[in-house]
Design a protein around this motif. Structure first.
Motif, short mmCIF file in Angstrom:
data_model
loop_
_atom_site.label_atom_id
_atom_site.label_comp_id
_atom_site.label_asym_id
_atom_site.label_seq_id
_atom_site.Cartn_x
_atom_site.Cartn_y
_atom_site.Cartn_z
N ARG A 41 0.81 -1.21 0.00
CA ARG A 41 0.00 0.00 0.00
C ARG A 41 0.85 1.27 0.00
O ARG A 41 0.40 2.34 -0.39
CB ARG A 41 -0.95 0.01 1.20
N ASP A 42 2.09 1.17 0.42
CA ASP A 42 2.96 2.34 0.42
C ASP A 42 3.40 2.73 -0.99
O ASP A 42 3.93 3.81 -1.20
CB ASP A 42 4.22 2.08 1.24
N GLY A 43 3.20 1.84 -1.92
CA GLY A 43 3.73 2.11 -3.25
C GLY A 43 5.24 1.90 -3.29
O GLY A 43 5.88 2.09 -4.30
N ASN A 44 5.80 1.51 -2.15
CA ASN A 44 7.25 1.28 -2.13
C ASN A 44 7.56 -0.19 -2.29
O ASN A 44 8.21 -0.79 -1.45
CB ASN A 44 7.83 1.77 -0.81
N THR A 45 7.07 -0.79 -3.34
CA THR A 45 7.42 -2.18 -3.55
C THR A 45 8.89 -2.26 -3.92
O THR A 45 9.53 -1.24 -4.21
CB THR A 45 6.59 -2.77 -4.70
N PHE A 46 9.39 -3.48 -3.91
CA PHE A 46 10.81 -3.66 -4.16
C PHE A 46 11.25 -3.02 -5.48
O PHE A 46 12.16 -2.21 -5.54
CB PHE A 46 11.12 -5.15 -4.17
N SER A 47 10.53 -3.39 -6.54
CA SER A 47 11.00 -2.95 -7.86
C SER A 47 10.79 -1.45 -8.06
O SER A 47 11.43 -0.84 -8.90
CB SER A 47 10.29 -3.73 -8.96
N ASN A 48 9.90 -0.84 -7.29
CA ASN A 48 9.77 0.61 -7.40
C ASN A 48 10.92 1.32 -6.72
O ASN A 48 11.42 2.34 -7.19
CB ASN A 48 8.48 1.08 -6.71
N PHE A 49 11.32 0.79 -5.57
CA PHE A 49 12.22 1.55 -4.73
C PHE A 49 13.68 1.20 -4.96
O PHE A 49 14.56 2.02 -4.75
CB PHE A 49 11.85 1.29 -3.26
N TYR A 50 13.92 -0.04 -5.43
CA TYR A 50 15.32 -0.47 -5.52
C TYR A 50 16.16 0.39 -6.46
O TYR A 50 17.27 0.78 -6.08
CB TYR A 50 15.37 -1.95 -5.93
N ASN C 48 10.03 -4.32 -14.08
CA ASN C 48 10.59 -4.83 -12.83
C ASN C 48 11.98 -5.39 -13.06
O ASN C 48 12.87 -5.23 -12.23
CB ASN C 48 9.73 -5.97 -12.29
N PHE C 49 12.14 -6.07 -14.17
CA PHE C 49 13.34 -6.87 -14.34
C PHE C 49 14.44 -6.12 -15.07
O PHE C 49 15.62 -6.39 -14.87
CB PHE C 49 12.98 -8.15 -15.09
N TYR C 50 14.04 -5.17 -15.93
CA TYR C 50 15.04 -4.53 -16.77
C TYR C 50 16.14 -3.81 -15.97
O TYR C 50 17.33 -3.98 -16.29
CB TYR C 50 14.37 -3.57 -17.75
N PRO C 51 15.80 -3.03 -14.91
CA PRO C 51 16.90 -2.39 -14.16
C PRO C 51 17.88 -3.39 -13.56
O PRO C 51 19.08 -3.15 -13.53
CB PRO C 51 16.17 -1.61 -13.08
N ASP C 230 14.14 -15.99 -6.36
CA ASP C 230 12.79 -16.11 -6.90
C ASP C 230 11.95 -14.87 -6.60
O ASP C 230 11.84 -14.43 -5.47
CB ASP C 230 12.13 -17.34 -6.27
N ALA C 231 11.35 -14.31 -7.66
CA ALA C 231 10.59 -13.08 -7.49
C ALA C 231 9.20 -13.33 -6.92
O ALA C 231 8.48 -12.40 -6.60
CB ALA C 231 10.47 -12.35 -8.82
#
Lengths: 418, 418, 418
Positions: A41-50, C48-51, C230-231
């Motif tokens: 819910r934060d919008g800070n999922t892994f792929s967004n924030f990493y 998600n995966f490209y970066p 694993d994602a």
């Protein structure tokens, strides 16, 4: 022959580092855990924030590290000690930032956000280092970073407790770091700085390494300014990125123009291109919550670059002569003045946006108190740290070994038979 | 003593830059706003698009900048002026690209996509600069970039208005940039280039900086080719990334092989490794909409690298002797020929995919008209720009100050007492 | 005069590269297609995966390439041949990894994941190259990479077929690469290495390039360790990133401390700072599936840095004298020992987490068999490859041309009239 060599750090640096590192591991073992659960819910999922975490990481480790390789004989130290200080400061800041959460929940949670928060604190320490670069040994740098980070976190806590405000880290980072560093270098004043140090100059090749660091900082500054902006309102994040990009673009053009204009021979100064192109990013970062139009960001970037370039050209020598304050990387012009300018811009912009006078006055009072408090604390901490580091027990380098890698680094090729 | 120094730019560069920058700020103040609202349905949310924006940013600022540091005494100018030109061109391109939207809506919207679009136009200007690098001063470079970007945007508008086509930017970027640069350097022909310029050579260390820029371009080229591909069909984007990666890989191997094969002593030429490994990315970028199989991308990459390496080895000197056209970075071989090759490949691939003859012929006619129109306009604009820049008012450097940083950069260490 | 020159590779390298490249294109044409369809349910969407793909790409091409520029006269070869070998090995690994899928479906699918998988295999080959860097020519390097990648993929297949396990690539990558490289350099032993090679030393400037590569590896190592996790369970991915970051931070501090402690003059060794700061990443990568607490990662990072730094200081010379095994980049200390340490850590951690004795013993047996099998196969393949490369047909460089760019690179400035 003996006095030619810099004092050996063998009995100082390893014990300090090993003690700190063992201490950190023990503290982490008892009081932290990794937060495996990701709040969607934060919008800070892994792929967004990493990717944003990586950008900040690149700026702190690579950007600052290579920015400081411009000194002709001090490149290894610039990049190497920067890495050392950054990781010590980050580990320390994770603990200090988490004291609150430890108090209430018994554990400090480590996730990407807490690491980014900690790297921001480390960035503040790295800015301070800019003022004393080349004149201190790694033992002093590590101690300084620990005290600076403690002061920075203390400042945040006091502001929150006393004034009930929680300003963005960006704002205090540049101002706190710059004044802390200035006080420190003023206390640590050395005779060698009366005239310029023998080895304080930059070379052609190291200039390009420094350009590389500077360009990395320039490119990823939008991430630096946007990473802590609340992700609930993604529009704000986009605003922050675009504003920062425009401010940086304007800064780069203005810094080049001013550098040529203020040079008698009409040439560009490389160091101005390194540092002053970043002034817009600093100023807009401090005032990011007030900037809503592209032209505001651009005007702030323009003014910041003017202030920074003029400050760099004339202020550095003046500071040295008038106040005996030798500021190696001119952090006053690069971070201090643009930071204050951004603070002023935010004050004006927020007052303009306020609906009524009462709110405007209340905001202005709090805003002014915040910056005065931050400056006072950073000056006080800087002086205390300076007095502590002046102690001879830390084996400071002699004047003639300042700005020289040979004091700290093994050059294996000397041992090679030719 | 006076004639030894390059003419001072103090009365030219700062007024130009400050005028441009103030003008941009005023225009942005009245006619732009930041688009705070993110359209989720586009699939271009902040976190999806921001890393790609950064990749393009890295290529334009760092990649091209450091690629041009290979000249032994021109590293600072290569990296520094590249930054300057890139940010001026980007700011200008945002306005020019937005004229349409300003006409209909009264405001130019600034978001990540418009910044990427603008950086693509800037990239086109940077390619042109490759042809005149070292022989022009920053005033000329900035003016050239403004005219090049205007021509590039005009070309897009005319193609759209006259031919009702809107080809991908990628295609026209390399071809337009290369021919514009070639015409420019042909008009600006200098006596010094009859024999090689005194300082036009690369050194061991600057070669590595250039390698760094080249590798950054190589690594992020998949982003460059995929960023403008429609995000509605994510499969296409993946196709573009994988195809570009494979074409670049094949290019690197082929360029190394051809470089050794065409060298009498069987050695690799570093400059070939810098430029020709990118040929596959250029060619595949131009033909990306026609490539559907891995082997097609690889075959294009192979041919592009062969053409580029052979062109680099034999064409550069031939161009100079036969046409008095001195092409510093051999952009004809690096961008022009691979771009045309990619155009040809797309023609063949699209015709093969067409269902009936009518469509195939219609496509071929439009495709051929597009490239002829683009080349004509770029040649015309290049000649006009060249004639304008030939004017002595811009204070061009003398022949013996060409390829030398000392004409434009302050070296503070000379002022230091030893 | 003739014997002064290194043997020309004109009749060896281009035919090999062109043959390989044409072969790859033909194989790709018949047996591969690009996977245009993106499986949303995997969580591995494009954005998600490209970066992460780019991060691995940066590490393999830029990180390893520039890490190997530290030799004073071998910078071009370090960065250039690394690119060449990496792309050949990646193309080859895509095919070898896909044999399974080709067998069942008739086509090898190319997508971002298969490219990342292939780059991991290439990384394993690049580690091996570290041992023979400077003493082999590019023909030998390319052949070696092909054999190493084949061995690596064979090892995975055999482990899967015989032991029914499919351990993470990370684990076997460092161990397989290190032992393969060691065997290879032992077989290829040269007289010149009895005393140190004339040109095997590092310079001030190349040291900074190498620092750059090392810092890129350091910064993106969390991506390297997390990309194959694993994602489906994003928490695990976050764990992997934070653990790796902490382990790397601890490694950097510990490596600096140990380097000073083990130096008689109390100075830091730059090469230790390059290589040993990465030991924590290697060790934690191998044991990533067993690490659940921050302190575990930190303790592993600490031990790995101690082992690596001590190994670097004392083991390299000992290996040379006792076993006639000259290990240019000390890959035994950088990848081999930390890899084994991580293996041991995983064994202990997994046994601790097991519920009952039977499972623990079964796990331990399989785990020990896996590593023994991997080491045996890598030693065997290394010896076979070494014997093959010893053949004079590949025109190895003479001892006095070792570690010298001039054997392989054209320096155009020598051809310039002054």
């Amino acid at each position: 022959m003996a006095p030619q060599y810099a004092p050996s750090l063998r009995s100082r640096l390893p014990p300090l580092l090993l003690f700190l590192q063992t201490g950190f591991i023990v503290i982490y073992a008892f009081y932290t855990d990794i937060e495996g659960y990701v709040k969607e819910r934060d919008g800070n999922t892994f792929s967004n924030f990493y990717p944003e975490f990586q950008d900040v990481n690149v700026m702190v480790i690579l950007g600052f590290g290579f920015l400081w390789t411009f000194l002709v004989r001090y490149g290894f130290s610039g990049a190497g000690f920067n890495l050392l200080v950054a990781v010590v400061a980050t580990q320390c800041a994770v603990i200090l930032n988490g004291i609150d959460s430890w108090y209430y929940r018994g554990k400090i949670r480590i996730n990407l956000r807490s690491l980014v928060d900690a790297e921001m604190c480390a960035a503040s320490a790295l800015i301070s280092i800019g003022a004393v670069l080349g004149k201190t040994n790694p033992v002093q740098l590590v101690l300084m970073a620990l005290l600076e980070v403690s002061g920075f976190v203390l400042n945040e806590w006091l502001l929150h407790t006393l004034l009930k405000v929680r300003p963005l880290k960006d704002m205090r980072l540049h101002i706190f770091g710059a004044f802390f560093g200035l006080m420190l270098t003023w206390i640590l004043h050395r005779d060698g700085s009366k005239q310029q140090f023998e080895k304080e100059k930059f070379g052609r090749k190291t200039g390009l390494f420094s350009m590389l660091g500077s360009i990395f900082l320039w490119m990823f500054w939008p991430s630096f300014n946007s990473v802590l902006v609340d992700a609930h309102t993604p529009g704000r994040k986009l605003d922050a990125v675009c504003s920062t990009y425009l401010a940086l673009a304007v800064s780069a053009v203005t810094a080049a123009a001013l550098s040529v204009l203020s040079s008698p021979k009409g040439k560009v100064n490389l160091i101005h291109m390194h540092s002053c192109i970043l002034a817009g990013g600093v100023a807009v970062g401090v005032s990011i919550s007030g900037v809503h139009q592209p032209w505001e960001a651009m005007a702030i970037g323009f003014t910041a670059a003017v202030v920074s370039t003029i400050g760099f050209r004339y202020l550095k020598n003046h500071m040295l002569r008038a106040f005996q304050c030798h500021d190696t990387c001119a952090i006053l012009s690069t971070h201090g003045l643009p930071g204050l300018l951004g603070w002023l811009a935010q004050l004006l912009l927020q007052i303009r946006d306020c609906d009524n006078h009462t709110m405007a006055i209340r905001f202005a009072v709090v805003h002014i108190c915040t910056v005065l408090f931050t400056i006072s604390l950073s000056v006080a901490m800087g002086i205390i740290t300076g007095l502590l580091l002046k102690w001879n027990i830390w084996r400071p380098s002699q004047d003639r070994k300042c700005f020289d890698d040979q004091a700290f680094w093994e050059f294996p090729r000397l041992a090679v038979r030719k």
